[in-house]
Structures are given as structure tokens and as C-alpha cells.
Design a protein around this motif. Sequence first.
Motif, PDB file in Angstrom:
ATOM      1  N   GLU A  86      38.969  45.660  48.337  1.00 41.92           N
ATOM      2  CA  GLU A  86      38.151  45.750  47.132  1.00 41.92           C
ATOM      3  C   GLU A  86      39.047  46.093  45.931  1.00 41.92           C
ATOM      4  O   GLU A  86      38.942  45.499  44.859  1.00 41.92           O
ATOM      5  CB  GLU A  86      37.091  46.840  47.336  1.00 41.92           C
ATOM      6  CG  GLU A  86      36.119  46.956  46.183  1.00 41.92           C
ATOM      7  CD  GLU A  86      35.336  48.273  46.222  1.00 41.92           C
ATOM      8  OE1 GLU A  86      35.502  49.050  47.201  1.00 41.92           O
ATOM      9  OE2 GLU A  86      34.577  48.527  45.268  1.00 41.92           O
ATOM     10  N   LYS A  87      39.969  47.031  46.163  1.00 38.71           N
ATOM     11  CA  LYS A  87      40.872  47.432  45.075  1.00 38.71           C
ATOM     12  C   LYS A  87      41.848  46.313  44.694  1.00 38.71           C
ATOM     13  O   LYS A  87      42.051  46.034  43.513  1.00 38.71           O
ATOM     14  CB  LYS A  87      41.663  48.682  45.483  1.00 38.71           C
ATOM     15  CG  LYS A  87      40.829  49.952  45.550  1.00 38.71           C
ATOM     16  CD  LYS A  87      41.693  51.132  46.003  1.00 38.71           C
ATOM     17  CE  LYS A  87      40.893  52.417  46.064  1.00 38.71           C
ATOM     18  NZ  LYS A  87      41.694  53.556  46.562  1.00 38.71           N
ATOM     19  N   THR A  88      42.455  45.690  45.705  1.00 37.91           N
ATOM     20  CA  THR A  88      43.444  44.650  45.371  1.00 37.91           C
ATOM     21  C   THR A  88      42.758  43.459  44.693  1.00 37.91           C
ATOM     22  O   THR A  88      43.325  42.859  43.776  1.00 37.91           O
ATOM     23  CB  THR A  88      44.243  44.203  46.618  1.00 37.91           C
ATOM     24  OG1 THR A  88      43.328  43.797  47.637  1.00 37.91           O
ATOM     25  CG2 THR A  88      45.120  45.336  47.140  1.00 37.91           C
ATOM     26  N   ASP A  89      41.539  43.141  45.135  1.00 36.13           N
ATOM     27  CA  ASP A  89      40.794  42.069  44.458  1.00 36.13           C
ATOM     28  C   ASP A  89      40.542  42.424  42.997  1.00 36.13           C
ATOM     29  O   ASP A  89      40.669  41.579  42.103  1.00 36.13           O
ATOM     30  CB  ASP A  89      39.438  41.844  45.150  1.00 36.13           C
ATOM     31  CG  ASP A  89      39.590  41.041  46.427  1.00 36.13           C
ATOM     32  OD1 ASP A  89      40.712  40.546  46.692  1.00 36.13           O
ATOM     33  OD2 ASP A  89      38.599  40.908  47.162  1.00 36.13           O
ATOM     34  N   TRP A  90      40.157  43.656  42.787  1.00 32.77           N
ATOM     35  CA  TRP A  90      39.883  44.109  41.409  1.00 32.77           C
ATOM     36  C   TRP A  90      41.150  43.984  40.545  1.00 32.77           C
ATOM     37  O   TRP A  90      41.103  43.502  39.409  1.00 32.77           O
ATOM     38  CB  TRP A  90      39.386  45.559  41.457  1.00 32.77           C
ATOM     39  CG  TRP A  90      39.113  46.185  40.131  1.00 32.77           C
ATOM     40  CD1 TRP A  90      38.204  45.779  39.187  1.00 32.77           C
ATOM     41  CD2 TRP A  90      39.751  47.341  39.583  1.00 32.77           C
ATOM     42  NE1 TRP A  90      38.226  46.617  38.111  1.00 32.77           N
ATOM     43  CE2 TRP A  90      39.172  47.589  38.317  1.00 32.77           C
ATOM     44  CE3 TRP A  90      40.745  48.216  40.037  1.00 32.77           C
ATOM     45  CZ2 TRP A  90      39.551  48.659  37.503  1.00 32.77           C
ATOM     46  CZ3 TRP A  90      41.120  49.284  39.226  1.00 32.77           C
ATOM     47  CH2 TRP A  90      40.537  49.496  37.977  1.00 32.77           C
ATOM     48  N   LEU A  91      42.288  44.370  41.118  1.00 32.75           N
ATOM     49  CA  LEU A  91      43.541  44.323  40.361  1.00 32.75           C
ATOM     50  C   LEU A  91      43.902  42.899  39.950  1.00 32.75           C
ATOM     51  O   LEU A  91      44.266  42.644  38.801  1.00 32.75           O
ATOM     52  CB  LEU A  91      44.696  44.934  41.187  1.00 32.75           C
ATOM     53  CG  LEU A  91      44.577  46.428  41.515  1.00 32.75           C
ATOM     54  CD1 LEU A  91      45.703  46.854  42.454  1.00 32.75           C
ATOM     55  CD2 LEU A  91      44.595  47.270  40.237  1.00 32.75           C
ATOM     56  N   THR A  92      43.802  41.977  40.906  1.00 32.08           N
ATOM     57  CA  THR A  92      44.238  40.607  40.586  1.00 32.08           C
ATOM     58  C   THR A  92      43.157  39.815  39.848  1.00 32.08           C
ATOM     59  O   THR A  92      43.478  39.055  38.945  1.00 32.08           O
ATOM     60  CB  THR A  92      44.651  39.843  41.873  1.00 32.08           C
ATOM     61  OG1 THR A  92      43.582  39.923  42.818  1.00 32.08           O
ATOM     62  CG2 THR A  92      45.906  40.441  42.481  1.00 32.08           C
ATOM     63  N   LYS A  93      41.894  40.023  40.214  1.00 41.36           N
ATOM     64  CA  LYS A  93      40.830  39.177  39.628  1.00 41.36           C
ATOM     65  C   LYS A  93      40.287  39.732  38.321  1.00 41.36           C
ATOM     66  O   LYS A  93      39.878  38.966  37.446  1.00 41.36           O
ATOM     67  CB  LYS A  93      39.702  38.995  40.646  1.00 41.36           C
ATOM     68  CG  LYS A  93      40.157  38.109  41.815  1.00 41.36           C
ATOM     69  CD  LYS A  93      39.118  37.978  42.905  1.00 41.36           C
ATOM     70  CE  LYS A  93      39.717  37.226  44.098  1.00 41.36           C
ATOM     71  NZ  LYS A  93      38.940  37.455  45.333  1.00 41.36           N
ATOM     72  N   GLU A  94      40.263  41.038  38.209  1.00 37.73           N
ATOM     73  CA  GLU A  94      39.676  41.619  36.995  1.00 37.73           C
ATOM     74  C   GLU A  94      40.733  42.085  35.999  1.00 37.73           C
ATOM     75  O   GLU A  94      40.570  41.926  34.807  1.00 37.73           O
ATOM     76  CB  GLU A  94      38.788  42.822  37.357  1.00 37.73           C
ATOM     77  CG  GLU A  94      37.679  42.522  38.360  1.00 37.73           C
ATOM     78  CD  GLU A  94      36.547  41.712  37.735  1.00 37.73           C
ATOM     79  OE1 GLU A  94      36.266  41.929  36.547  1.00 37.73           O
ATOM     80  OE2 GLU A  94      35.973  40.852  38.441  1.00 37.73           O
ATOM     81  N   LEU A  95      41.809  42.668  36.510  1.00 38.59           N
ATOM     82  CA  LEU A  95      42.789  43.290  35.600  1.00 38.59           C
ATOM     83  C   LEU A  95      43.997  42.405  35.317  1.00 38.59           C
ATOM     84  O   LEU A  95      44.838  42.759  34.494  1.00 38.59           O
ATOM     85  CB  LEU A  95      43.268  44.641  36.166  1.00 38.59           C
ATOM     86  CG  LEU A  95      42.204  45.708  36.387  1.00 38.59           C
ATOM     87  CD1 LEU A  95      42.865  47.067  36.639  1.00 38.59           C
ATOM     88  CD2 LEU A  95      41.247  45.815  35.205  1.00 38.59           C
ATOM     89  N   GLY A  96      44.115  41.272  36.017  1.00 38.52           N
ATOM     90  CA  GLY A  96      45.193  40.350  35.692  1.00 38.52           C
ATOM     91  C   GLY A  96      46.534  40.656  36.326  1.00 38.52           C
ATOM     92  O   GLY A  96      47.561  40.102  35.917  1.00 38.52           O
ATOM     93  N   PHE A  97      46.571  41.549  37.329  1.00 35.54           N
ATOM     94  CA  PHE A  97      47.827  41.762  38.066  1.00 35.54           C
ATOM     95  C   PHE A  97      48.240  40.426  38.702  1.00 35.54           C
ATOM     96  O   PHE A  97      47.406  39.650  39.139  1.00 35.54           O
ATOM     97  CB  PHE A  97      47.626  42.798  39.180  1.00 35.54           C
ATOM     98  CG  PHE A  97      47.628  44.233  38.726  1.00 35.54           C
ATOM     99  CD1 PHE A  97      46.859  44.661  37.654  1.00 35.54           C
ATOM    100  CD2 PHE A  97      48.386  45.190  39.394  1.00 35.54           C
ATOM    101  CE1 PHE A  97      46.848  45.998  37.249  1.00 35.54           C
ATOM    102  CE2 PHE A  97      48.388  46.527  39.005  1.00 35.54           C
ATOM    103  CZ  PHE A  97      47.616  46.926  37.925  1.00 35.54           C
ATOM    104  N   ASP A  98      49.534  40.193  38.787  1.00 32.95           N
ATOM    105  CA  ASP A  98      50.011  38.940  39.391  1.00 32.95           C
ATOM    106  C   ASP A  98      49.853  38.943  40.904  1.00 32.95           C
ATOM    107  O   ASP A  98      49.670  37.901  41.511  1.00 32.95           O
ATOM    108  CB  ASP A  98      51.473  38.711  39.006  1.00 32.95           C
ATOM    109  CG  ASP A  98      51.628  38.532  37.510  1.00 32.95           C
ATOM    110  OD1 ASP A  98      51.209  37.470  37.012  1.00 32.95           O
ATOM    111  OD2 ASP A  98      52.103  39.452  36.837  1.00 32.95           O
ATOM    112  N   ALA A  99      49.966  40.102  41.498  1.00 32.14           N
ATOM    113  CA  ALA A  99      49.787  40.218  42.948  1.00 32.14           C
ATOM    114  C   ALA A  99      49.409  41.658  43.254  1.00 32.14           C
ATOM    115  O   ALA A  99      49.652  42.564  42.454  1.00 32.14           O
ATOM    116  CB  ALA A  99      51.071  39.836  43.692  1.00 32.14           C
ATOM    117  N   ALA A 100      48.778  41.832  44.416  1.00 32.15           N
ATOM    118  CA  ALA A 100      48.439  43.188  44.839  1.00 32.15           C
ATOM    119  C   ALA A 100      48.532  43.243  46.356  1.00 32.15           C
ATOM    120  O   ALA A 100      48.215  42.269  47.044  1.00 32.15           O
ATOM    121  CB  ALA A 100      47.055  43.584  44.354  1.00 32.15           C
TER     122      ALA A 100
END
Lengths: 337, 337
Positions: free
Chosen positions: A180-194
Motif C-alpha cells: 500500500e505504501k510503495t503504491d502510494w509512493l510511485t502512483k501518488e507521489l511520483g517516486f520513480d521506484a519503491a
Amino acid sequence: MMNRKILLHSRPQGLPTEDTFKFEEAPIQEPEEGQVLVKSIYLSVDPYMRGRMNDSKSYVPPYPLGEVITGGVVGEVIESRSDQFSKGDKVLGMLGWQLYNVADADKLQQVDENIAPLSAYLSVIGMTGLTAYFGLMDIGRPKAGETVVVSGAAGAVGSIVGQIAKIQGAHVVGIAGSDEKTDWLTKELGFDAAINYKTTPNMKEALEKACPNGVDIYFDNVGGDISDAVMTQLNDYARIPLCGAISSYNQEEGSDVGPRILTKLIKTRSMIKGFVLGDYADRLPEGAKMLGQWLAEGKLRYEETILEGFDRVPEAFLELFQGTNIGKMLVKVESTE
Amino acid sequence: MMNRKILLHSRPQGLPTEDTFKFEEAPIQEPEEGQVLVKSIYLSVDPYMRGRMNDSKSYVPPYPLGEVITGGVVGEVIESRSDQFSKGDKVLGMLGWQLYNVADADKLQQVDENIAPLSAYLSVIGMTGLTAYFGLMDIGRPKAGETVVVSGAAGAVGSIVGQIAKIQGAHVVGIAGSDEKTDWLTKELGFDAAINYKTTPNMKEALEKACPNGVDIYFDNVGGDISDAVMTQLNDYARIPLCGAISSYNQEEGSDVGPRILTKLIKTRSMIKGFVLGDYADRLPEGAKMLGQWLAEGKLRYEETILEGFDRVPEAFLELFQGTNIGKMLVKVESTE
């Protein structure tokens, strides 16, 4: 009308337990000249508080046993004996975990609900956002095209670090503890990878894949095994702002062993620096300005995990170490229902 | 007249052995236009060379197998095809462990025996002195009254670090591996205290006693257990120039474990930085000027351990890891007899 407060009842060994905290009722104190009475609206719970529960030397003195625990609080002035504040003003301060605080007016800062929601003064434009800003910008010094890895990436500090690094043009990789957290990072916050460290069997390989050009900045919130793995991927002249080591906060001092890193730091001529927000006391306006600007421009998103009810403060604090929160963990003193 | 050279014959596992090096004879090459032929006088052996014997990424590429090992050399120009040097000039360069080197003139630096003995260009006013100067002054940044601890204190770098720290007004504590060394540090070089780690049962207690005000700067040449002990004594805002980790140079990478230090670095907001002299390439004249000045003023003393005879180069190199040398370890190619 009585005050309710949460005292440090005993110093925890390892994870805090029920015995760590004690709720107490007491009459509400009267403010003296130059003071105000503040009714708590939001209380901040933060990992660094665990360190203050030990009786050991650190950058802040230990919480005294039997006294109210203190931290960031946003509240409303309900009685004022100071020219600086009027009844109804909203304020931010380092205050007690209690329903009502008597505070010196000159130690409070006025906050404005029209600029940002009250809770934001304890998160994105407050202590955790500013910590992210100064640690990354002053110690990390990201340049466009560099790779920035952040641990505790879905937390209050880490999530802002990653987004600021993106604003600076970096390749950003977050490490967190759930899909849930890694999805949030890449899909919502624009991180390149998590990377979900809990389901990744080989962190070193996962980092190699996520950071094909190595790691230029490692913003560390967690320490332990995760940091060990990131250290193997450092590029020459890497910078490591050390913000937290939550993996070891509940361990006895000196009991935490792992690979020694000095040789790697020499080979790569890397720099590690511990810091706290207080080191940047004279630059806070700069940080607040930039965070406010990025927020207004829609470049910065933030999440808060808010538990409701004063009774839930210990629970909120403990959840920090279980990693259940996304973004800033806060307690709203009165339930919304 | 034949050349003799020392090649890297095999990559050592752990301590180098006889099989690591191979002596070879070959005809002396002729210098081409812009080159000179240099007859070696002094060869430098240094701990960092051990790292170059591994096939691993570092700040300098590994020594190629089957080729001559390179390092700091002072020699005499015996044939010149360059306007820059005449026959008889003494020069310093990064050259091969061999009796005769053909070198590009523009990669050599002229040295002057009237300013300092030739060997000093490989020690106090050469690479090791400059390393001490920049690591301490740029990363350590000592202030009068602060406490500076240096490990490998009787070595080529450490002995200069401690003396520069004294010049800056610091309280200086050296860590070394024999009573002869610690006596030299306190009685000859003016260190305030010195600890023989080989005979000290509890390094932490010994450091507490020698550093009653804690440690502000730890100039680290050794890593391992000694560094673990010093890290427990760091003051707030301590600085740790990482120059070497000789305790781990003969260990397999990643096999070296010890107490994790990140929490301590956060609590004290301390800074660790790996560095090599090459990071200061544009500031070398500043360092050379200051070292030369202190030397001329009698504020800086230095020692050299010189083995005589080209055949003894491997022996000199190995002694670095046995800690037998005081000050800079050098080989004088021709015996004095």
C-alpha cells in the motif's frame, strides 16, 4: 472542568507498554501575565520521542519521570494574558500531551487556517516537512540526474524528502514496509521506484535494479539492515543525511551490530551527517517559505494518519513502530463523529 | 645495465605473501620526446596500496595483474628528452616499483634537496603530510580547546595530524600499538596523551580518562575495534575525517562487523567523511606552504623508517600491517653501507 494529561510513568525497555504512560486528571491552571491557556486540537507523535523516554544523553534532555510528555501541539487560545494573542487564535508550540496547556506567549507561534489546515502545521509545513527540507537540501544537496534513496519513505519526513528530491530533478527511490505504501509512493507521489523491504528477499539486488546508476544521496530514517544494504550501493562522493534510526530506538544502546561501513565511506569518499531540525533554527523561514510555495503550486502532496480521541495518544505513538501509518501520525484530541 | 621491477603477481587473499609479488629483470627503456629516464632513490610504501591489489572498485583503479606496482617515487633524472628537466635534477612522481622509470616530464615535479631532504618529499611535505593537513583542517576543522583523537598516531599521517592539531591549540590524544610509539608521541611530538591499544584492556575507559571533555575530532586511520571505542566518546557536532581503515584492508569485503554507529551520529549530530588527497588537488600549494612553514619554524617533527635495498620493498610493505614502523615507511633503493 478538569485537565487530563499523559505522564511518563516508567522508562520503557524496548517497546513502550501500558506501564510506560499514565493518564492523570488535575485542575486546569490559570495563565499568568504573559501567558495564555491553550486548548489542544492536534497532538504530534514522533519517533524521536522514544529516545527522550530513555535516561541517556542526546540532543534533547530525557523526559523526566512522572511529568507530562511534551511534543508539537496545535491548539486554540481560550484565555489570554498576553498582548500577542487573543482568544480564538490558533497556535503551535512544544507543549504537553494534555487537554489544556498554560504556555508563555513568546514560545508560541500563530498559525493560520486560511493558509493551510491546522494539522499541516505539525506535518508538511511543520517539523517533519522542515526536517525533510533541511536534511535533503543542506546535507544531501541533490543535483538533477542524481539518485536519491529514502528509507521510511512513506513516513512524515520520508514522503516529503522524496518529493523535494523529485522537484530537484533527481531519480528517487523509496523504501517502505507495505505494498500500500510503495503504491502510494510511485502512483501518488511520483517516486520513480519503491521497494517493499518486508517482501523483498534481497535488498541489495532490489536496490541495484532500482538504482542502476548507484546511490548519490541516502536520506536515512531507519538504520539497521536496510541502511546496510543501501551503503553497499554508494557512489563516489555520496551524501547521507542521518535523520533517524527507528529500527534501533527500542534496542539497548551498543547492542546493535552490523557490517562496518568506514571502509566503504573511504573508498567512495562519502559523507554521513546526523542532524536535527534544531540545527537549522536560524533558517526556518526559508524552509517554511519553500514548502509553502511548493504546496501552493501543487508540487507537494502530503498524507496524515489521524487517530481521534485523547485516549488514543499512546496507541498512535506505538503504531509509529509498527509502521502502520502513512504520512504524518497525529492525534485529534476531540473526535469528529 | 638492466632494469629490475616488482610486478603484482597474484591478488592476495588477506595479508600479501611471497606469491603476491614477482621480481623481474628487463632492459631499461629509452625515453621518447617529452620524457625523461629517472633512477629511483626512494620508493614509498603505503597502506592504501593494499586496496589497489584487490580487483574491486575504489577511488583508484586496481593494479593490473602482471604489471609493475606504482606509487610515490623520488629519483634522479639520468637522461632527459624534455626542456623541463636536466640530467641530475631530482624529481617526484607516481612511478613504478623499479630501478628505472621512463616518465612523461609533465607528470613529474621537481624537488629541491636544499629545502628538505629528498625523503621528506614522500613524507612530511609529501603525500602523507598533505593528507594529514587537508583531512584535519578541511574536514576536522579543529578549534582551540577542542579534543582531537588520532588513530594510527605514530604513522606517517597520524603523527603529522596530531602535531598540526597541537599547533591549532587542541588537546591531542594519540592511539598507537607500542610503548615506544606512545612515548615518542608524548615525549617527542608533544601529544597530550597517548594510548597503547595493545596493552590497554578497556579502550573506552582509557579514552574517557584521556579525553575528559569528550572527543570533538576523530581522525581515523585504522577502523575496527579502536574506532568503535572512540565513537562512544563523541561530543555533539563531532567531525570524523576518515583517512584509512588499515584494520580491515586484509579482510574480505563485508566480513567486518561491529556496533552500528548511525544512532550515535544522530544523537550527537556528528559528521563522518571519507577523503583522499586527490580531493584537494587544487589546494596542494596551500598545504605544502603551511607544512613547509611549520617545518622551518620547528613546530613539526617527523620520523621515517627507511629500509635499504630494492629487494626489501615487499618486506617494507608488509611491515606496514605489522605496525613496526614509526613515521613514514620508505625504501632507499641503494644501500648506504
